[in-house]
Design a protein around this motif. Structure first.
Motif, PDB file in Angstrom:
ATOM      1  N   ALA A 276      26.681  50.525  47.388  1.00 60.31           N
ATOM      2  CA  ALA A 276      27.705  50.224  46.382  1.00 60.31           C
ATOM      3  C   ALA A 276      28.262  48.824  46.592  1.00 60.31           C
ATOM      4  CB  ALA A 276      28.826  51.255  46.446  1.00 60.31           C
ATOM      5  N   THR A 277      28.431  48.433  47.838  1.00 56.03           N
ATOM      6  CA  THR A 277      28.918  47.094  48.159  1.00 56.03           C
ATOM      7  C   THR A 277      27.915  46.039  47.709  1.00 56.03           C
ATOM      8  OG1 THR A 277      30.150  47.956  50.058  1.00 56.03           O
ATOM      9  CG2 THR A 277      29.694  45.584  50.038  1.00 56.03           C
ATOM     10  N   LEU A 278      26.640  46.292  47.948  1.00 51.16           N
ATOM     11  CA  LEU A 278      25.591  45.352  47.520  1.00 51.16           C
ATOM     12  C   LEU A 278      25.524  45.269  45.996  1.00 51.16           C
ATOM     13  CD1 LEU A 278      22.798  46.288  50.074  1.00 51.16           C
ATOM     14  CD2 LEU A 278      24.131  44.155  49.997  1.00 51.16           C
ATOM     15  N   ALA A 279      25.652  46.402  45.322  1.00 48.74           N
ATOM     16  CA  ALA A 279      25.622  46.402  43.851  1.00 48.74           C
ATOM     17  C   ALA A 279      26.800  45.621  43.282  1.00 48.74           C
ATOM     18  CB  ALA A 279      25.626  47.835  43.322  1.00 48.74           C
ATOM     19  N   LYS A 280      27.973  45.805  43.864  1.00 49.73           N
ATOM     20  CA  LYS A 280      29.160  45.089  43.397  1.00 49.73           C
ATOM     21  C   LYS A 280      29.010  43.582  43.635  1.00 49.73           C
ATOM     22  CE  LYS A 280      34.159  44.973  43.764  1.00 49.73           C
ATOM     23  NZ  LYS A 280      35.352  45.544  44.386  1.00 49.73           N
ATOM     24  N   ALA A 281      28.489  43.218  44.790  1.00 50.93           N
ATOM     25  CA  ALA A 281      28.281  41.797  45.093  1.00 50.93           C
ATOM     26  C   ALA A 281      27.270  41.182  44.128  1.00 50.93           C
ATOM     27  CB  ALA A 281      27.795  41.631  46.539  1.00 50.93           C
ATOM     28  N   HIS A 282      26.179  41.899  43.867  1.00 51.05           N
ATOM     29  CA  HIS A 282      25.175  41.397  42.929  1.00 51.05           C
ATOM     30  C   HIS A 282      25.779  41.232  41.540  1.00 51.05           C
ATOM     31  CE1 HIS A 282      21.980  41.801  39.904  1.00 51.05           C
ATOM     32  NE2 HIS A 282      21.359  40.949  40.707  1.00 51.05           N
ATOM     33  N   GLY A 283      26.566  42.204  41.116  1.00 47.40           N
ATOM     34  CA  GLY A 283      27.207  42.115  39.804  1.00 47.40           C
ATOM     35  C   GLY A 283      28.114  40.903  39.696  1.00 47.40           C
ATOM     36  N   ALA A 284      28.868  40.622  40.742  1.00 45.51           N
ATOM     37  CA  ALA A 284      29.772  39.464  40.738  1.00 45.51           C
ATOM     38  C   ALA A 284      29.000  38.159  40.687  1.00 45.51           C
ATOM     39  CB  ALA A 284      30.671  39.498  41.971  1.00 45.51           C
ATOM     40  N   ILE A 285      27.922  38.073  41.453  1.00 46.89           N
ATOM     41  CA  ILE A 285      27.104  36.858  41.473  1.00 46.89           C
ATOM     42  C   ILE A 285      26.410  36.655  40.137  1.00 46.89           C
ATOM     43  CG2 ILE A 285      25.053  35.793  42.513  1.00 46.89           C
ATOM     44  CD1 ILE A 285      25.973  37.225  45.176  1.00 46.89           C
ATOM     45  N   HIS A 286      25.865  37.729  39.589  1.00 44.89           N
ATOM     46  CA  HIS A 286      25.179  37.640  38.298  1.00 44.89           C
ATOM     47  C   HIS A 286      26.151  37.230  37.196  1.00 44.89           C
ATOM     48  CE1 HIS A 286      22.850  38.794  34.762  1.00 44.89           C
ATOM     49  NE2 HIS A 286      21.792  38.730  35.547  1.00 44.89           N
ATOM     50  N   ALA A 287      27.342  37.820  37.195  1.00 47.40           N
ATOM     51  CA  ALA A 287      28.342  37.463  36.182  1.00 47.40           C
ATOM     52  C   ALA A 287      28.746  36.002  36.299  1.00 47.40           C
ATOM     53  CB  ALA A 287      29.569  38.369  36.317  1.00 47.40           C
ATOM     54  N   LEU A 288      28.919  35.531  37.517  1.00 49.29           N
ATOM     55  CA  LEU A 288      29.264  34.126  37.746  1.00 49.29           C
ATOM     56  C   LEU A 288      28.196  33.212  37.154  1.00 49.29           C
ATOM     57  CD1 LEU A 288      30.908  31.881  39.464  1.00 49.29           C
ATOM     58  CD2 LEU A 288      29.040  32.201  41.098  1.00 49.29           C
ATOM     59  N   ALA A 289      26.938  33.494  37.501  1.00 48.26           N
ATOM     60  CA  ALA A 289      25.845  32.613  37.088  1.00 48.26           C
ATOM     61  C   ALA A 289      25.522  32.721  35.603  1.00 48.26           C
ATOM     62  CB  ALA A 289      24.598  32.921  37.914  1.00 48.26           C
ATOM     63  N   ALA A 290      25.666  33.896  35.032  1.00 48.61           N
ATOM     64  CA  ALA A 290      25.304  34.103  33.628  1.00 48.61           C
ATOM     65  C   ALA A 290      26.326  33.516  32.663  1.00 48.61           C
ATOM     66  CB  ALA A 290      25.134  35.596  33.344  1.00 48.61           C
ATOM     67  N   ASP A 291      27.557  33.357  33.101  1.00 47.85           N
ATOM     68  CA  ASP A 291      28.605  32.805  32.252  1.00 47.85           C
ATOM     69  C   ASP A 291      28.442  31.290  32.150  1.00 47.85           C
ATOM     70  OD1 ASP A 291      31.548  31.524  32.166  1.00 47.85           O
ATOM     71  OD2 ASP A 291      31.532  33.439  31.084  1.00 47.85           O
ATOM     72  N   ALA A 292      28.418  30.770  30.939  1.00 43.84           N
ATOM     73  CA  ALA A 292      28.218  29.329  30.740  1.00 43.84           C
ATOM     74  C   ALA A 292      29.315  28.496  31.395  1.00 43.84           C
ATOM     75  CB  ALA A 292      28.139  29.014  29.248  1.00 43.84           C
ATOM     76  N   GLY A 293      30.536  28.987  31.384  1.00 46.41           N
ATOM     77  CA  GLY A 293      31.653  28.245  31.958  1.00 46.41           C
ATOM     78  C   GLY A 293      31.685  28.256  33.467  1.00 46.41           C
ATOM     79  N   THR A 294      31.480  29.425  34.069  1.00 42.34           N
ATOM     80  CA  THR A 294      31.557  29.510  35.525  1.00 42.34           C
ATOM     81  C   THR A 294      30.243  29.178  36.194  1.00 42.34           C
ATOM     82  OG1 THR A 294      31.069  31.886  35.530  1.00 42.34           O
ATOM     83  CG2 THR A 294      33.397  31.236  35.497  1.00 42.34           C
ATOM     84  N   GLY A 295      29.132  29.437  35.499  1.00 45.30           N
ATOM     85  CA  GLY A 295      27.813  29.146  36.070  1.00 45.30           C
ATOM     86  C   GLY A 295      27.370  27.729  35.777  1.00 45.30           C
ATOM     87  N   GLY A 296      27.334  27.406  34.505  1.00 50.99           N
ATOM     88  CA  GLY A 296      26.938  26.071  34.091  1.00 50.99           C
ATOM     89  C   GLY A 296      25.459  25.777  34.242  1.00 50.99           C
ATOM     90  N   TYR A 297      24.635  26.807  34.293  1.00 53.54           N
ATOM     91  CA  TYR A 297      23.196  26.600  34.458  1.00 53.54           C
ATOM     92  C   TYR A 297      22.564  26.357  33.092  1.00 53.54           C
ATOM     93  CZ  TYR A 297      24.052  28.312  39.135  1.00 53.54           C
ATOM     94  OH  TYR A 297      24.538  28.476  40.405  1.00 53.54           O
ATOM     95  N   ALA A 298      21.859  25.246  32.951  1.00 55.08           N
ATOM     96  CA  ALA A 298      21.193  24.931  31.686  1.00 55.08           C
ATOM     97  C   ALA A 298      20.097  25.951  31.413  1.00 55.08           C
ATOM     98  CB  ALA A 298      20.613  23.522  31.733  1.00 55.08           C
ATOM     99  N   ASP A 299      19.432  26.405  32.480  1.00 58.84           N
ATOM    100  CA  ASP A 299      18.389  27.392  32.356  1.00 58.84           C
ATOM    101  C   ASP A 299      18.690  28.500  33.368  1.00 58.84           C
ATOM    102  OD1 ASP A 299      16.060  28.898  32.196  1.00 58.84           O
ATOM    103  OD2 ASP A 299      14.783  27.388  33.137  1.00 58.84           O
ATOM    104  N   ASP A 300      19.063  29.664  32.858  1.00 55.62           N
ATOM    105  CA  ASP A 300      19.387  30.758  33.780  1.00 55.62           C
ATOM    106  C   ASP A 300      18.271  31.791  33.842  1.00 55.62           C
ATOM    107  OD1 ASP A 300      19.640  32.090  31.401  1.00 55.62           O
ATOM    108  OD2 ASP A 300      21.735  32.659  31.677  1.00 55.62           O
ATOM    109  N   SER A 301      17.043  31.351  33.617  1.00 56.12           N
ATOM    110  CA  SER A 301      15.910  32.269  33.649  1.00 56.12           C
ATOM    111  C   SER A 301      15.663  32.824  35.053  1.00 56.12           C
ATOM    112  CB  SER A 301      14.642  31.588  33.114  1.00 56.12           C
ATOM    113  OG  SER A 301      14.301  30.476  33.922  1.00 56.12           O
ATOM    114  N   PHE A 302      16.269  32.226  36.064  1.00 55.84           N
ATOM    115  CA  PHE A 302      16.119  32.747  37.422  1.00 55.84           C
ATOM    116  C   PHE A 302      16.907  34.043  37.617  1.00 55.84           C
ATOM    117  CE2 PHE A 302      19.749  29.917  37.462  1.00 55.84           C
ATOM    118  CZ  PHE A 302      20.691  30.628  38.177  1.00 55.84           C
ATOM    119  N   LEU A 303      17.790  34.361  36.671  1.00 57.42           N
ATOM    120  CA  LEU A 303      18.539  35.612  36.719  1.00 57.42           C
ATOM    121  C   LEU A 303      17.678  36.727  36.155  1.00 57.42           C
ATOM    122  CD1 LEU A 303      21.996  34.418  35.414  1.00 57.42           C
ATOM    123  CD2 LEU A 303      21.392  34.983  37.766  1.00 57.42           C
ATOM    124  N   VAL A 304      17.526  37.788  36.896  1.00 52.46           N
ATOM    125  CA  VAL A 304      16.680  38.902  36.448  1.00 52.46           C
ATOM    126  C   VAL A 304      17.562  40.022  35.971  1.00 52.46           C
ATOM    127  CG1 VAL A 304      14.947  40.561  37.164  1.00 52.46           C
ATOM    128  CG2 VAL A 304      14.895  38.267  38.078  1.00 52.46           C
TER     129      VAL A 304
END
Length: 120
Positions: free
Chosen positions: A92-120
């Motif tokens: 559950a801890t790993l799932a929550k951490a993954h969710g937080a990281i994915h949300a950070l990276a997927a959001d245009a404002g907080t992530g800022g990745y021009a290409d987020d195809s590395f997110l699965v």
């Protein structure tokens, strides 16, 4: 049980560290705290160690680790019920951490990745 909880949290933290996701998780936590106060940290893509290549590599390492026993330290708990509870908490801890990281990276404002195809 406090000891099983400690083992579970340590096992999850160790996996995140080993995969290189500690920096991303810390960033996600900081962003969440700052946003709660109405502040902005800036895009993660511009932070040291969080460029798309580095984060993609860390996430691939994390996903790969999930196919083996992601929390081997939990196996040392002898009582089956405590072991199962510790494994559940670690996962559950790993799932929550993954969710937080994915949300950070997927959001245009907080992530800022021009290409987020590395997110699965």
């Amino acid at each position: 049980d406090a000891a099983a909880t400690l083992v579970a949290r340590h096992a999850a933290s160790e996996l995140l560290r080993r995969c290189g996701l500690e920096v991303a998780l810390e960033r996600a936590r900081r962003v969440e705290l700052l946003q709660a106060r109405g502040e902005v940290l800036g895009p993660a893509a511009e932070a040291p160690g969080l460029d798309a290549k580095a984060l993609g590599k860390a996430l691939r390492s994390f996903y790969s680790a999930l196919f083996s026993d992601p929390t081997p330290a939990v196996a040392g708990i002898s009582d089956d019920d405590r072991k199962a509870a510790a494994r559940l908490l670690a996962h559950a801890t790993l799932a929550k951490a993954h969710g937080a990281i994915h949300a950070l990276a997927a959001d245009a404002g907080t992530g800022g990745y021009a290409d987020d195809s590395f997110l699965v």
